[in-house]
Design an enzyme around this catalytic site. Structure first.
Site, PDB file in Angstrom:
ATOM      1  N   ARG A 181      24.428  43.815  69.670  1.00  0.00           N
ATOM      2  CA  ARG A 181      23.054  43.451  70.058  1.00  0.00           C
ATOM      3  C   ARG A 181      23.039  42.279  71.035  1.00  0.00           C
ATOM      4  NH1 ARG A 181      18.891  41.957  66.440  1.00  0.00           N
ATOM      5  NH2 ARG A 181      17.532  42.620  68.146  1.00  0.00           N
ATOM      6  N   LYS A 222      25.957  24.302  65.559  1.00  0.00           N
ATOM      7  CA  LYS A 222      26.965  25.325  65.847  1.00  0.00           C
ATOM      8  C   LYS A 222      26.823  25.852  67.268  1.00  0.00           C
ATOM      9  CE  LYS A 222      26.681  29.643  65.079  1.00  0.00           C
ATOM     10  NZ  LYS A 222      26.519  31.006  64.519  1.00  0.00           N
ATOM     11  N   PRO A 231      32.981  24.725  66.414  1.00  0.00           N
ATOM     12  CA  PRO A 231      31.804  25.385  65.830  1.00  0.00           C
ATOM     13  C   PRO A 231      32.080  25.780  64.379  1.00  0.00           C
ATOM     14  CG  PRO A 231      32.390  26.358  67.962  1.00  0.00           C
ATOM     15  CD  PRO A 231      33.537  25.500  67.530  1.00  0.00           C
ATOM     16  N   ASP A 248      30.537  27.806  61.325  1.00  0.00           N
ATOM     17  CA  ASP A 248      29.553  28.688  60.705  1.00  0.00           C
ATOM     18  C   ASP A 248      29.995  28.960  59.277  1.00  0.00           C
ATOM     19  OD1 ASP A 248      31.707  30.370  60.988  1.00  0.00           O
ATOM     20  OD2 ASP A 248      30.699  31.812  62.293  1.00  0.00           O
ATOM     21  N   PHE A 269      40.073  31.552  63.087  1.00  0.00           N
ATOM     22  CA  PHE A 269      38.875  32.380  62.921  1.00  0.00           C
ATOM     23  C   PHE A 269      39.216  33.846  63.180  1.00  0.00           C
ATOM     24  CE2 PHE A 269      35.125  34.521  64.557  1.00  0.00           C
ATOM     25  CZ  PHE A 269      34.126  34.150  63.662  1.00  0.00           C
TER      26      PHE A 269
END
Length: 364
Positions: A107, A222, A239, A241, A290
């Site tokens: 998206r 973030k 960052p 999250d 990550f």
């Protein structure tokens, strides 16, 4: 504009040079026009590709440095050699990460494409498909933009994009974002300068950039760190999250006592901890972990990157995206395999293609 794809051993790109001047919004045309001008006297395509993909730093040395101070990184990183942080345009990075709020990659990509197609200047064509550049802040600052973005699926992000565009174009000025950039990671053509001494909370310029971004609509800690890391060159930006918070809890002993949830204090504590471990490229190292923690990438090839570029003029049959009559520049960048572990069998000839837009900046 670069069509890019890669196979098991090479990264390929092909450059087309727009005949249409940048800066004027041009909606999609039903008739394909001229796609390219002749290659300019100075062709900096290879330099742009190297810069955008951040191919300069020696990954082997960075991985060794991070592994020497962090046993968890040393354990997981060898399966994920080759992770790099792109050097994105600051405005494009800001818009993309505002769109990323409570969103998925598909998206987000669709939203960015809609922004370009509806508001951005036409760059040229690949085949019969038109490609547009990112719209400038001044274009998105039009009062009609917010309602239109809602109509085409941006939801509450439409308000954030419109107001951020107004703040940047009418309050800060068009050069404001680049003024926040790490001088050790300048835009292409600018001279590298010192960014100062590293501190536990990051260098002074990083902290100024982070605070400045937080004043924009739709930008929290973030998103500000994502823009600092990938759009402004501040490698110490980390960052955090919920996924990174889970890594911090599981592997770095966070989440005990008062630090059981992700708050402003624990967000800062995680960033400071990773900066103390990995230094001024902590955001890069954190991105490796990550990636390693994502299920979709758990069995990917481990590779080591070496750059070996070759320029070709004329038509390349493997790059069948531009007419043979046009002058092109193509290159290949070698990927040297160190260990192969396949998750899926890929049919010979399957290629993953992307199309990258890049403004050709005036050299200083």
């Amino acid at each position: 504009m670069w069509p890019i794809f890669q196979d098991a051993t090479h990264l390929y790109y092909q450059a087309s040079f727009p005949a249409i001047p940048f800066g004027i919004h041009t909606p999609p045309s039903s008739t394909q026009g001229s796609t390219t001008d002749p290659v300019p006297e100075y062709d900096d395509t290879e330099e742009l590709v190297q810069h955008y993909l951040n191919l300069g730093p020696n990954l082997t040395e960075l991985y060794e440095q991070w592994s020497s101070v962090d046993a968890n990184f040393k354990k997981k990183a060898p399966r994920f050699a080759g992770v790099r942080i792109l050097k994105q345009d600051a405005w494009e990075a800001l818009v993309g990460f505002i769109c990323s709020s409570n969103n998925n990659i598909i998206r987000i990509s669709q939203m960015m494409e809609k922004l370009c197609n509806h508001y951005g200047p036409l760059i040229g064509y690949v085949g019969v498909t038109p490609y547009h550049d990112m719209p400038s802040p001044s274009i998105l600052a039009d009062p009609k933009v917010e309602s239109h973005l809602r109509q085409i699926g941006f939801g509450y992000r439409a308000k954030y994009l419109y107001h951020t565009a107004v703040q940047i174009s009418q309050t800060h000025g068009l050069g404001w974002l680049d003024s926040l950039r790490n001088p050790e990671s300048p835009i292409i053509g600018r001279t590298i300068a010192s960014a100062g001494e590293m501190q536990p909370g990051g260098r002074a310029g990083y902290r100024v950039a982070h605070e400045g971004l937080l004043a924009l609509q739709g930008v929290g800690p973030k998103v500000a760190d994502c823009v600092c890391l990938m759009g402004l060159g501040w490698g110490e930006a980390v960052p955090v999250d919920t996924h990174v918070w889970q890594i911090a809890q599981r592997d770095y002993k966070f989440g005990k006592g008062r630090n059981s949830s992700l708050t402003k204090a624990t967000y800062d504590a995680v960033g400071d901890r990773f900066r103390s471990l990995w230094g001024k490229e902590a955001g890069w190292a954190h991105s490796v972990l990550f990636t390693a923690d994502l299920r979709a990438f758990s069995e990917r090839l481990a590779t080591k990157i070496e750059v070996n570029t070759t320029k070709l003029k004329g038509e390349d049959p493997d790059l069948d995206v531009m007419p043979a009559s046009e002058l092109i520049t193509a290159a290949k960048i070698d990927l040297v395999k160190t260990k192969i572990k396949r998750e899926l069998d890929v049919q010979e000839g399957d290629r993953s293609k992307t199309f990258t837009r890049a403004k050709r900046r005036k050299r200083i």
